[in-house]
Write a protein that holds these residues in place. Structure first.
Motif, PDB file in Angstrom:
ATOM      1  N   ASP A   3     -14.016  -7.414  -5.731  1.00  0.00           N
ATOM      2  CA  ASP A   3     -14.086  -7.569  -4.286  1.00  0.00           C
ATOM      3  C   ASP A   3     -15.482  -7.981  -3.836  1.00  0.00           C
ATOM      4  OD1 ASP A   3     -12.883  -7.065  -1.548  1.00  0.00           O
ATOM      5  OD2 ASP A   3     -14.665  -5.778  -1.492  1.00  0.00           O
ATOM      6  N   HIS A   4     -16.511  -7.393  -4.465  1.00  0.00           N
ATOM      7  CA  HIS A   4     -17.874  -7.720  -4.074  1.00  0.00           C
ATOM      8  C   HIS A   4     -18.875  -7.316  -5.152  1.00  0.00           C
ATOM      9  CE1 HIS A   4     -17.274  -3.563  -2.682  1.00  0.00           C
ATOM     10  NE2 HIS A   4     -18.563  -3.411  -2.956  1.00  0.00           N
ATOM     11  N   VAL A   5     -20.079  -7.891  -5.041  1.00  0.00           N
ATOM     12  CA  VAL A   5     -21.187  -7.598  -5.947  1.00  0.00           C
ATOM     13  C   VAL A   5     -22.432  -7.403  -5.097  1.00  0.00           C
ATOM     14  CG1 VAL A   5     -22.672  -8.576  -7.744  1.00  0.00           C
ATOM     15  CG2 VAL A   5     -20.217  -8.967  -7.830  1.00  0.00           C
ATOM     16  N   PHE A   6     -23.234  -6.383  -5.417  1.00  0.00           N
ATOM     17  CA  PHE A   6     -24.554  -6.194  -4.809  1.00  0.00           C
ATOM     18  C   PHE A   6     -25.587  -6.648  -5.841  1.00  0.00           C
ATOM     19  CE2 PHE A   6     -23.814  -2.252  -1.853  1.00  0.00           C
ATOM     20  CZ  PHE A   6     -22.804  -2.913  -1.207  1.00  0.00           C
ATOM     21  N   LEU A   7     -26.558  -7.432  -5.401  1.00  0.00           N
ATOM     22  CA  LEU A   7     -27.642  -7.864  -6.269  1.00  0.00           C
ATOM     23  C   LEU A   7     -28.950  -7.418  -5.630  1.00  0.00           C
ATOM     24  CD1 LEU A   7     -28.133  -9.512  -8.879  1.00  0.00           C
ATOM     25  CD2 LEU A   7     -28.577 -11.474  -7.408  1.00  0.00           C
ATOM     26  N   SER A  29     -21.765 -19.367   2.120  1.00  0.00           N
ATOM     27  CA  SER A  29     -22.868 -19.305   3.067  1.00  0.00           C
ATOM     28  C   SER A  29     -23.196 -17.864   3.458  1.00  0.00           C
ATOM     29  CB  SER A  29     -22.544 -20.128   4.310  1.00  0.00           C
ATOM     30  OG  SER A  29     -21.376 -19.647   4.941  1.00  0.00           O
ATOM     31  N   HIS A  30     -24.342 -17.715   4.099  1.00  0.00           N
ATOM     32  CA  HIS A  30     -24.804 -16.432   4.627  1.00  0.00           C
ATOM     33  C   HIS A  30     -23.938 -16.128   5.842  1.00  0.00           C
ATOM     34  CE1 HIS A  30     -28.472 -14.213   6.616  1.00  0.00           C
ATOM     35  NE2 HIS A  30     -27.438 -13.428   6.452  1.00  0.00           N
ATOM     36  N   LEU A  31     -23.128 -15.062   5.757  1.00  0.00           N
ATOM     37  CA  LEU A  31     -22.163 -14.758   6.802  1.00  0.00           C
ATOM     38  C   LEU A  31     -22.486 -13.529   7.634  1.00  0.00           C
ATOM     39  CD1 LEU A  31     -18.774 -15.381   4.923  1.00  0.00           C
ATOM     40  CD2 LEU A  31     -19.966 -16.917   6.497  1.00  0.00           C
ATOM     41  N   TYR A  32     -23.196 -12.553   7.051  1.00  0.00           N
ATOM     42  CA  TYR A  32     -23.310 -11.285   7.759  1.00  0.00           C
ATOM     43  C   TYR A  32     -24.498 -10.483   7.256  1.00  0.00           C
ATOM     44  CZ  TYR A  32     -21.749  -6.823   9.776  1.00  0.00           C
ATOM     45  OH  TYR A  32     -21.661  -5.656  10.478  1.00  0.00           O
ATOM     46  N   ASP A  33     -25.164  -9.802   8.189  1.00  0.00           N
ATOM     47  CA  ASP A  33     -26.226  -8.849   7.857  1.00  0.00           C
ATOM     48  C   ASP A  33     -25.731  -7.452   8.212  1.00  0.00           C
ATOM     49  OD1 ASP A  33     -27.727 -11.073   7.252  1.00  0.00           O
ATOM     50  OD2 ASP A  33     -28.998 -10.954   9.022  1.00  0.00           O
ATOM     51  N   ILE A  47     -27.373  -8.221   2.912  1.00  0.00           N
ATOM     52  CA  ILE A  47     -27.213  -9.592   3.383  1.00  0.00           C
ATOM     53  C   ILE A  47     -25.983 -10.141   2.682  1.00  0.00           C
ATOM     54  CG2 ILE A  47     -28.280 -11.869   3.554  1.00  0.00           C
ATOM     55  CD1 ILE A  47     -29.793  -9.578   5.069  1.00  0.00           C
ATOM     56  N   GLY A  48     -24.963 -10.502   3.456  1.00  0.00           N
ATOM     57  CA  GLY A  48     -23.685 -10.902   2.882  1.00  0.00           C
ATOM     58  C   GLY A  48     -23.456 -12.397   2.865  1.00  0.00           C
ATOM     59  N   PHE A  49     -23.000 -12.882   1.716  1.00  0.00           N
ATOM     60  CA  PHE A  49     -22.630 -14.285   1.527  1.00  0.00           C
ATOM     61  C   PHE A  49     -21.160 -14.351   1.168  1.00  0.00           C
ATOM     62  CE2 PHE A  49     -27.136 -14.424   1.034  1.00  0.00           C
ATOM     63  CZ  PHE A  49     -27.539 -15.710   1.350  1.00  0.00           C
ATOM     64  N   GLY A  50     -20.515 -15.418   1.580  1.00  0.00           N
ATOM     65  CA  GLY A  50     -19.118 -15.577   1.232  1.00  0.00           C
ATOM     66  C   GLY A  50     -18.575 -16.912   1.699  1.00  0.00           C
ATOM     67  N   ALA A  51     -17.245 -16.998   1.685  1.00  0.00           N
ATOM     68  CA  ALA A  51     -16.537 -18.210   2.088  1.00  0.00           C
ATOM     69  C   ALA A  51     -15.190 -17.816   2.672  1.00  0.00           C
ATOM     70  CB  ALA A  51     -16.342 -19.133   0.891  1.00  0.00           C
ATOM     71  N   ARG A  54     -14.569 -14.341   3.968  1.00  0.00           N
ATOM     72  CA  ARG A  54     -14.560 -13.247   2.994  1.00  0.00           C
ATOM     73  C   ARG A  54     -15.964 -13.098   2.419  1.00  0.00           C
ATOM     74  NH1 ARG A  54     -13.717 -12.889  -2.515  1.00  0.00           N
ATOM     75  NH2 ARG A  54     -13.084 -10.820  -3.120  1.00  0.00           N
ATOM     76  N   ILE A  55     -16.553 -11.935   2.604  1.00  0.00           N
ATOM     77  CA  ILE A  55     -17.906 -11.670   2.099  1.00  0.00           C
ATOM     78  C   ILE A  55     -17.773 -10.963   0.757  1.00  0.00           C
ATOM     79  CG2 ILE A  55     -20.114 -10.588   2.589  1.00  0.00           C
ATOM     80  CD1 ILE A  55     -19.181 -10.589   5.581  1.00  0.00           C
ATOM     81  N   PHE A  56     -18.363 -11.540  -0.266  1.00  0.00           N
ATOM     82  CA  PHE A  56     -18.196 -10.977  -1.610  1.00  0.00           C
ATOM     83  C   PHE A  56     -19.492 -10.881  -2.399  1.00  0.00           C
ATOM     84  CE2 PHE A  56     -17.011 -15.463  -1.514  1.00  0.00           C
ATOM     85  CZ  PHE A  56     -17.900 -16.013  -2.421  1.00  0.00           C
ATOM     86  N   PHE A  57     -20.566 -11.463  -1.898  1.00  0.00           N
ATOM     87  CA  PHE A  57     -21.840 -11.462  -2.617  1.00  0.00           C
ATOM     88  C   PHE A  57     -22.902 -10.929  -1.661  1.00  0.00           C
ATOM     89  CE2 PHE A  57     -25.692 -13.823  -4.103  1.00  0.00           C
ATOM     90  CZ  PHE A  57     -25.791 -13.228  -5.334  1.00  0.00           C
ATOM     91  N   TRP A  58     -23.473  -9.776  -2.025  1.00  0.00           N
ATOM     92  CA  TRP A  58     -24.433  -9.095  -1.151  1.00  0.00           C
ATOM     93  C   TRP A  58     -25.796  -8.991  -1.818  1.00  0.00           C
ATOM     94  CZ3 TRP A  58     -22.935  -7.499   3.696  1.00  0.00           C
ATOM     95  CH2 TRP A  58     -21.556  -7.435   3.941  1.00  0.00           C
ATOM     96  N   LEU A  59     -26.844  -9.199  -1.035  1.00  0.00           N
ATOM     97  CA  LEU A  59     -28.218  -9.000  -1.499  1.00  0.00           C
ATOM     98  C   LEU A  59     -28.771  -7.742  -0.849  1.00  0.00           C
ATOM     99  CD1 LEU A  59     -29.651 -12.609  -0.988  1.00  0.00           C
ATOM    100  CD2 LEU A  59     -28.691 -11.619  -3.090  1.00  0.00           C
ATOM    101  N   ARG A  60     -29.547  -6.995  -1.627  1.00  0.00           N
ATOM    102  CA  ARG A  60     -30.284  -5.858  -1.079  1.00  0.00           C
ATOM    103  C   ARG A  60     -31.679  -5.903  -1.683  1.00  0.00           C
ATOM    104  NH1 ARG A  60     -27.142  -0.859  -3.975  1.00  0.00           N
ATOM    105  NH2 ARG A  60     -27.575  -1.472  -6.102  1.00  0.00           N
TER     106      ARG A  60
END
Length: 131
Positions: A3-7, A29-33, A47-51, A54-60
């Motif tokens: 569903d998602h990954v935090f990096l 793209s960057h979709l959500y903070d 910081i959420g990225f997705g398409a 659907r946000i599936f790639f998060w940065l912290r």
């Protein structure tokens, strides 16, 4: 299916700029903070990225450990693999394998590999039999 990954990245602003550029050819793209104060105690800002909404790639932000993850992003064509590789290099990535068939996996496996600014291993991959 994930569903998602935090990096965890060492410089959030640098990583937002990098991933915004590197993932654009894949329509990610960057979709959500997300403000961590809205979660349980100690929850990080994200910081959420997705398409496709659907946000599936998060940065912290934190102490990055490049050995901790290898992330493969789906491309819908060989051209997208090449465009993502080029965009990542232009945004500061280091090449870790130019776009080519990865015969050691499968003759239909087309991919390119880079290291992001924190040294994480990223792969842009097109698997024709899965699309």
């Amino acid at each position: 299916m994930l569903d998602h990954v935090f990096l965890t990245v060492s410089d959030i602003k640098r990583s937002i700029a990098f991933y915004t550029a590197a993932l654009a050819p894949l329509s990610i793209s960057h979709l959500y903070d997300y403000d961590g104060r809205n979660g349980p105690p100690g929850h990080p800002d994200l910081i959420g990225f997705g398409a496709d909404n659907r946000i599936f790639f998060w940065l912290r932000e934190g102490a990055a450990d490049s050995r901790a993850a290898h992330i493969g992003f789906i491309a819908n064509s060989r051209e997208q693999v090449e465009a993502a590789h080029d965009a990542a290099i232009a945004a500061g990535a280091k090449d870790n394998g130019p776009p080519a068939i990865r015969n050691y996996y499968d003759p239909r496996y087309y991919a390119a590999n880079v290291f992001d600014p924190d040294g994480y291993s990223l792969e842009f991959v097109y698997k024709s039999w899965q699309h």
